[in-house]
Scaffold this active site. Structure first.
Site, short mmCIF file in Angstrom:
data_model
loop_
_atom_site.label_atom_id
_atom_site.label_comp_id
_atom_site.label_asym_id
_atom_site.label_seq_id
_atom_site.Cartn_x
_atom_site.Cartn_y
_atom_site.Cartn_z
N GLN A 79 2.40 5.12 -3.82
CA GLN A 79 2.80 4.72 -2.47
C GLN A 79 3.68 3.48 -2.51
O GLN A 79 3.36 2.49 -3.16
CB GLN A 79 1.56 4.45 -1.60
CG GLN A 79 1.91 4.24 -0.13
CD GLN A 79 0.67 4.04 0.73
OE1 GLN A 79 0.18 2.93 0.87
NE2 GLN A 79 0.19 5.13 1.33
N CYS A 109 0.71 -0.11 7.14
CA CYS A 109 -0.09 -1.32 6.90
C CYS A 109 0.07 -2.31 8.05
O CYS A 109 1.19 -2.70 8.40
CB CYS A 109 0.32 -1.97 5.59
SG CYS A 109 -0.71 -3.41 5.18
N LYS A 150 3.11 7.78 5.38
CA LYS A 150 1.90 7.31 6.06
C LYS A 150 2.33 6.43 7.22
O LYS A 150 3.12 5.50 7.06
CB LYS A 150 1.02 6.50 5.09
CG LYS A 150 -0.11 5.69 5.74
CD LYS A 150 -1.18 6.59 6.32
CE LYS A 150 -2.28 5.77 6.99
NZ LYS A 150 -3.09 4.99 6.03
N GLY A 216 -8.51 7.69 9.82
CA GLY A 216 -9.14 6.76 10.73
C GLY A 216 -10.55 7.13 11.12
O GLY A 216 -10.79 8.21 11.64
N ARG A 240 -11.46 3.80 3.56
CA ARG A 240 -12.58 2.89 3.31
C ARG A 240 -13.90 3.62 3.13
O ARG A 240 -14.79 3.14 2.43
CB ARG A 240 -12.68 1.87 4.46
CG ARG A 240 -11.51 0.88 4.50
CD ARG A 240 -11.61 -0.04 5.70
NE ARG A 240 -11.39 0.67 6.95
CZ ARG A 240 -11.76 0.22 8.15
NH1 ARG A 240 -12.38 -0.94 8.25
NH2 ARG A 240 -11.49 0.93 9.24
#
Length: 355
Positions: A79, A109, A150, A216, A240
């Site tokens: 990425q 980001c 992304k 998400g 995450r």
């Protein structure tokens, strides 16, 4: 997509065995983490995001840890993030030379330092510049290798921001991108508040047959199932929720195949943590491995029935011997594991016992 079946996903010339992949995670998705994720069901993994300028300016032949891509990893994506369009193409070529099978562009980001340097989510506010970057990367990468993107659903909740989103979204596919991952929060939201899955649903309806990946609030297997059900996206980018819980990939696949799931027991946790540590030891060396693995140990502890005590033990580790002592003290006797606590789940995700 039917939510009671595990279905493959097209990523350019690649056919992924499932709709589940591990997202690029700054400071986490290194080679050892990707190996473990792939073994436990991730169909595709991404390296942590890299700055284009640093890639271009790095010495030829000096392949630092972030650029490392093992020949056995397939497929694995690199990425890119940056500010100047002209630097993206050469950086993409370097990642291809390093062995990455997919080049992903980061327009998502939301970190303040990144935004202040005109990188990441900043580009969602300037569609022409964003599309120039996309064109330069696609032109620089061999035709047979997929280029993906992304992005978040916009800078903020204004109509202008949404218009910019769709200009970039549609323009990216027109320029030959294979797939787009959409995170349901705005840049201004950062990681606060729920991811807007209804927006993801609208995006997928707009995209039609084009590959859209949702992102998400994917912190549990049930949440993954619910995102597929609510949004009908083609695949899921688990970020995450996969740190210290690589079992989320296989558990989600099991749910999609109609099987019941349970958290890994303490013995299984020990086996995976041990393997992760050994891979990291070989990769980073004995002097660096504990600093690298301590942050993973903190997340792994969330599945242990004595999570707080185990977390504190991992935090205190300073060398290999102490790491092994934590495993001996807390992971020698088998016991049922627990699912990690999901704080503030997405309101569209119906959390319920999955056993």
């Amino acid at each position: 997509m039917l939510v009671n079946q595990l279905q493959p996903v097209s990523l350019g010339s690649y056919q992924l065995k499932s709709p589940l992949y591990q997202a690029a995670l700054s400071g986490y998705s290194d080679y050892p983490m990707r190996v473990i994720a792939a073994k436990l069901g991730a169909a595709y993994t991404l390296c942590e995001v890299m700055i284009d300028r640093m890639i271009v300016q790095s010495k030829q032949g000096k392949q630092h840890a972030m650029m490392y891509c093992h020949p056995d990893e397939f497929p694995v994506g690199g990425q890119l993030m940056g500010s100047e369009p002209e630097e993206f193409g050469p950086a993409a070529q370097r990642l291809v030379e390093a062995g990455f099978h997919v080049i992903d562009i980061n327009f998502g980001c939301p970190v303040k330092k990144v935004m202040s340097r005109c990188r990441g989510g900043y580009h969602l506010g300037q569609p022409e510049g964003a599309l120039e970057i996309i064109s330069r990367v696609r032109d620089a990468v061999p035709d047979h290798l997929p280029v993906t993107l992304k992005m978040r659903r916009g800078i903020d909740d204004t109509a202008e921001s949404e218009d910019h989103f769709f200009r970039i979204f549609d323009g990216a596919y027109e320029r030959g991108l294979a797939a787009i991952t959409v995170h349901g929060r705005t840049v201004h939201q950062k990681y606060v508040g729920p991811s807007n899955w209804e927006f993801l649903k609208r995006v997928k309806q707009h995209a039609g047959q084009k590959t859209v990946i949702g992102s998400g609030d994917l912190f549990s297997p049930q949440a993954c199932i619910d995102m597929l059900r609510v949004t009908q996206v083609d695949g899921l980018s688990i970020a995450r929720g996969a740190i210290g819980n690589p079992w989320i990939f296989q558990q989600t696949a099991d749910l999609l195949n109609g099987r019941q799931i349970s958290p890994p027991d303490v013995e299984e946790q020990r086996n995976v943590i041990t393997e992760h540590f050994e891979i990291a030891s070989t990769f980073y060396g004995e002097k660096k491995v504990c600093n690298t693995m301590r942050k993973f140990g903190i997340f792994y502890s969330e599945l242990h029935p004595q999570r707080k005590a185990v977390r504190d033990a991992f935090i205190a580790v300073k060398n290999r011997e102490q790491w092994l002592q934590v495993l001996k003290q807390w992971y020698s006797e088998n016991a049922p594991g627990i699912f990690p606590v999901v704080e503030n789940p997405n309101p569209l995700s119906v959390e319920k016992p999955a056993n």
